[in-house]
Design a protein around this motif. Structure first.
Motif, short mmCIF file in Angstrom:
data_model
loop_
_atom_site.label_atom_id
_atom_site.label_comp_id
_atom_site.label_asym_id
_atom_site.label_seq_id
_atom_site.Cartn_x
_atom_site.Cartn_y
_atom_site.Cartn_z
N ALA A 198 -20.73 26.71 -12.26
CA ALA A 198 -21.80 26.60 -11.40
C ALA A 198 -21.37 26.87 -10.03
CB ALA A 198 -22.76 25.12 -11.56
N PRO A 199 -22.01 27.24 -9.09
CA PRO A 199 -21.64 27.34 -7.66
C PRO A 199 -21.47 26.03 -7.15
CG PRO A 199 -23.71 28.68 -8.14
CD PRO A 199 -23.53 27.74 -9.32
N GLU A 200 -20.12 25.87 -6.37
CA GLU A 200 -19.77 24.53 -5.79
C GLU A 200 -20.56 24.17 -4.64
OE1 GLU A 200 -17.09 22.78 -6.87
OE2 GLU A 200 -16.66 23.88 -8.62
N ASN A 201 -20.91 25.27 -3.70
CA ASN A 201 -21.56 24.94 -2.54
C ASN A 201 -22.32 26.19 -2.09
OD1 ASN A 201 -19.91 26.85 -0.87
ND2 ASN A 201 -18.15 25.47 -1.44
N LEU A 202 -22.98 26.04 -0.99
CA LEU A 202 -24.15 27.07 -0.63
C LEU A 202 -23.33 28.37 -0.56
CD1 LEU A 202 -26.51 25.16 1.79
CD2 LEU A 202 -26.42 25.50 -0.69
N LEU A 203 -22.37 28.57 -0.01
CA LEU A 203 -21.35 29.82 0.35
C LEU A 203 -21.20 30.54 -1.00
CD1 LEU A 203 -19.21 29.09 3.24
CD2 LEU A 203 -21.47 30.30 3.09
N ASP A 204 -21.02 29.97 -2.29
CA ASP A 204 -20.94 30.53 -3.57
C ASP A 204 -22.00 31.03 -4.05
OD1 ASP A 204 -18.29 29.68 -3.61
OD2 ASP A 204 -18.80 27.84 -4.59
N PHE A 205 -23.31 30.74 -3.62
CA PHE A 205 -24.35 31.67 -3.98
C PHE A 205 -24.41 33.12 -3.14
CE2 PHE A 205 -25.97 27.58 -4.44
CZ PHE A 205 -26.56 27.51 -5.81
N LEU A 206 -25.19 34.17 -3.81
CA LEU A 206 -25.19 35.41 -3.15
C LEU A 206 -25.95 35.38 -1.73
CD1 LEU A 206 -25.46 38.55 -3.80
CD2 LEU A 206 -27.87 38.27 -4.13
N ALA A 207 -24.90 36.20 -0.85
CA ALA A 207 -25.25 36.24 0.58
C ALA A 207 -25.83 37.57 0.90
CB ALA A 207 -24.50 35.87 1.41
N LYS A 208 -27.01 37.71 1.44
CA LYS A 208 -27.69 39.11 1.49
C LYS A 208 -28.72 39.12 2.80
CE LYS A 208 -30.40 42.70 -1.00
NZ LYS A 208 -31.08 42.84 -2.07
N ASP A 209 -28.44 39.94 3.64
CA ASP A 209 -28.98 39.98 4.81
C ASP A 209 -29.27 38.69 5.77
OD1 ASP A 209 -29.80 42.63 4.16
OD2 ASP A 209 -31.24 42.21 2.99
N ASN A 210 -28.19 38.09 5.69
CA ASN A 210 -27.96 36.91 6.45
C ASN A 210 -28.62 35.68 5.97
OD1 ASN A 210 -26.12 37.78 8.64
ND2 ASN A 210 -27.73 38.92 9.57
N LYS A 211 -28.95 36.03 4.67
CA LYS A 211 -29.73 34.73 3.78
C LYS A 211 -28.78 34.61 2.59
CE LYS A 211 -34.45 36.39 4.78
NZ LYS A 211 -35.76 36.93 4.21
N ILE A 212 -28.90 33.28 2.37
CA ILE A 212 -28.33 32.69 1.08
C ILE A 212 -29.36 32.64 -0.13
CG2 ILE A 212 -27.39 30.57 -0.02
CD1 ILE A 212 -26.21 29.85 2.78
N GLY A 260 -25.29 20.23 7.20
CA GLY A 260 -24.69 20.54 8.71
C GLY A 260 -25.51 21.52 8.95
N GLN A 261 -25.38 22.43 10.02
CA GLN A 261 -26.07 23.55 10.61
C GLN A 261 -25.56 24.75 9.88
OE1 GLN A 261 -28.15 22.70 13.29
NE2 GLN A 261 -28.90 24.96 13.41
N LEU A 262 -26.71 25.29 9.10
CA LEU A 262 -26.42 26.41 8.37
C LEU A 262 -26.60 27.65 9.16
CD1 LEU A 262 -28.75 25.52 5.23
CD2 LEU A 262 -26.25 25.21 5.52
N GLN A 263 -25.69 28.75 8.93
CA GLN A 263 -25.57 30.06 9.46
C GLN A 263 -26.48 30.82 8.92
OE1 GLN A 263 -21.28 30.84 8.68
NE2 GLN A 263 -20.69 30.33 10.85
N TYR A 264 -26.94 30.76 7.64
CA TYR A 264 -27.88 31.49 6.97
C TYR A 264 -29.07 30.88 6.83
CZ TYR A 264 -23.47 33.99 6.31
OH TYR A 264 -22.15 34.84 6.22
N GLU A 265 -30.04 31.67 6.73
CA GLU A 265 -31.47 31.07 6.01
C GLU A 265 -31.39 31.04 4.33
OE1 GLU A 265 -36.15 32.67 6.14
OE2 GLU A 265 -34.65 33.54 7.35
N ILE A 266 -32.04 30.11 4.14
CA ILE A 266 -32.09 29.85 2.43
C ILE A 266 -33.13 30.61 2.04
CG2 ILE A 266 -32.38 28.24 0.63
CD1 ILE A 266 -29.75 27.86 2.09
N GLU A 267 -33.00 31.61 0.74
CA GLU A 267 -34.10 32.29 0.43
C GLU A 267 -34.13 31.72 -1.26
OE1 GLU A 267 -35.89 36.70 -0.81
OE2 GLU A 267 -34.10 36.44 0.47
N ILE A 268 -35.24 31.09 -1.67
CA ILE A 268 -35.35 30.83 -3.01
C ILE A 268 -36.32 31.85 -3.79
CG2 ILE A 268 -36.22 28.83 -4.52
CD1 ILE A 268 -34.01 28.05 -2.97
N LEU A 269 -35.73 32.35 -4.75
CA LEU A 269 -36.48 33.45 -5.44
C LEU A 269 -37.71 32.92 -6.23
CD1 LEU A 269 -33.50 35.73 -6.66
CD2 LEU A 269 -34.99 35.87 -4.48
N PRO A 270 -38.82 33.37 -6.28
CA PRO A 270 -39.96 33.03 -7.12
C PRO A 270 -39.89 33.68 -8.58
CG PRO A 270 -40.58 35.01 -5.87
CD PRO A 270 -39.15 34.73 -5.56
#
Length: 332
Positions: free
Chosen positions: A39-53, A153-163
Motif C-alpha cells: 500500500a502507498p506509504e504517504n501521499l507522494l506515493d499516490f498518482l500525481a497528475k496536473d498538480n493533483k494527488i 502539513g502544507q500540501l503542495q498538491y490538491e487532493i482529488e478523490i475519484l468517484p
C-alpha cells in the motif's frame, strides 16, 4: 446474555491464544491487513497528475494507503504508548478494512460485475457492497478530516478523490465538498486529528481523550452512512444483512467503553468475527464451520440489536450512561 459478557468473550483471549498472537506480533505474521506492505506509504506515493494527488478509494490497495498515510503521519504522537506505532488507535480502521477484504465483503454482492473477485479485478472495491460504502465514511472522511486539520502539513498538491461508477451523489470528494455537505462529520474527524497533533495539548495528552474523540467520530460516520446505504443490504443474504445491522449497532456499545483500537487488541478482537460472508442456510449459533466463540458472538450481537430496537434505544442510552465515567468503563 449481557453486554459485559459479549465484550468479555470478544476481547479476552485464553493464555494459549494470547501467546500465539504475541508470537505472530513478534514475527509480523498475519497481524497486518492483506497487501499492507504494497500500500502507498504517504501521499507522494499516490498518482500525481496536473498538480493533483489522485486517489482511487475504489481500489483496495489505494484505500489501504489512506490508512497507512494516516498511521505514518500520526506515529510520533503515539510513541509514548507502544513500540513502532503499534498502539496507535487508528489501527482499528485498516485492520477492520483488511478483514472485509479477506472475507469477500468488498466484492460485488450482486454478481453483476467481477469487481472484487479472483477471476476478475481482485483489488476492486464495489460500490454495490454495503460494507464498502459504509467503510468509505471511515476511510475517506477521516483522511480528509486529517488533511483539513493539517496532519500532513502544507500540501503542495490538491487532493482529488475519484468517484465510483454508480451512486456518485452518495459521496463527497474533497475537503471543500465534504465540508459543505457533511460539516458535522468533518468537524468530528478534524477535532480528533487537531487534538492528537497539537503541541499545546501534547504534554497533557491522555489516551482516553484520544479514544473519546476517535470513537465519537467513528460512531458519527456510521450513524450518517447507515440510512444512506440501507438499500444496499438487498444484495446480501438475509443472514449477512442481519449481521451487518447487528455489527453496526454493536459498535455504539463498544465505542462507549473507549475500547482501544491498537494493532494487537484489534487483531485479538477480530478472531471472533466470521471468516466468510454469511449465506442462506446459516443459522446462528449452529454454523458448522464457525468456532463456538464465533457462533456465540454472532448470537450475542443479534440479541443486542433486537433488545436495543425493542427498547427504542433505551438499552444503548443506559449503557452510555454507565460508561460515562472512567470507573464505569473499567467495570464494563
Amino acid at each position: 446474555f449481557g453486554i459485559h459478557a459479549l465484550l468479555t468473550v470478544t476481547i479476552t483471549l485464553s493464555p494459549v491464544t494470547a501467546a500465539a498472537w504475541s508470537e505472530k506480533y513478534a514475527t509480523g505474521e498475519d497481524i497486518y491487513p492483506p497487501l499492507w506492505n504494497l500500500a502507498p506509504e504517504n501521499l507522494l506515493d499516490f498518482l500525481a497528475k496536473d498538480n493533483k494527488i489522485v486517489i482511487n478509494p475504489w481500489n483496495y490497495q489505494e484505500r489501504l494507503g489512506l490508512y497507512k498515510s494516516l498511521l505514518n503521519s500520526s506515529a510520533k504522537y503515539f510513541t509514548a504508548f507502544g513500540y513502532q506505532n503499534s498502539d496507535n488507535i487508528l489501527w482499528g480502521l485498516p485492520v477492520q478494512h483488511g478483514w472485509q477484504f479477506r472475507t469477500g465483503r468488498l466484492a460485488d454482492p450482486s454478481n453483476v460485475t467481477s469487481c472484487g473477485y479472483e477471476d476478475g479485478d481482485l483489488l476492486c472495491i464495489s460500490v454495490r457492497s454495503w460494507w464498502s460504502c459504509m467503510n468509505y465514511y471511515l476511510a475517506v472522511i477521516p483522511f480528509l478530516g486529517a488533511v483539513e486539520a493539517g496532519l500532513f502539513g502544507q500540501l503542495q498538491y490538491e487532493i482529488e478523490i475519484l468517484p465510483p461508477e454508480e451512486r456518485r451523489s452518495d459521496f463527497c470528494y474533497s475537503v471543500a465538498d465534504c465540508r459543505t455537505r457533511i460539516p458535522n462529520l468533518m468537524n468530528a474527524w478534524k477535532a480528533y486529528f487537531e487534538v492528537t497533533k497539537s503541541p499545546a495539548t501534547f504534554s497533557s495528552f491522555k489516551l482516553d481523550d484520544a479514544l473519546c474523540l476517535m470513537w465519537r467520530a467513528h460512531v458519527a460516520s456510521i450513524a450518517y452512512a447507515l440510512p444512506k446505504f440501507h438499500d444496499s443490504l438487498k444484495y446480501l443474504s438475509d443472514p449477512e444483512a442481519n449481521f451487518g445491522k447487528d455489527w453496526a449497532n454493536a459498535v455504539d456499545f463498544i465505542a462507549a467503553t473507549y475500547f482501544s483500537t491498537d494493532l494487537l487488541t484489534t487483531n485479538n478482537f477480530q478472531v471472533f468475527l466470521p471468516q466468510r460472508m454469511l449465506v442462506v442456510g446459516d443459522v446462528i449459533p449452529f454454523i458448522s464451520d464457525f468456532s463456538p466463540q464465533q457462533n456465540r458472538v454472532l448470537l450475542s450481537l443479534s440479541a443486542l440489536y433486537k433488545t436495543n430496537k425493542i427498547t427504542g434505544g433505551l438499552l444503548l442510552s443506559l449503557w452510555r450512561k454507565a460508561m460515562s465515567t472512567e470507573e464505569g468503563r473499567k467495570m464494563g
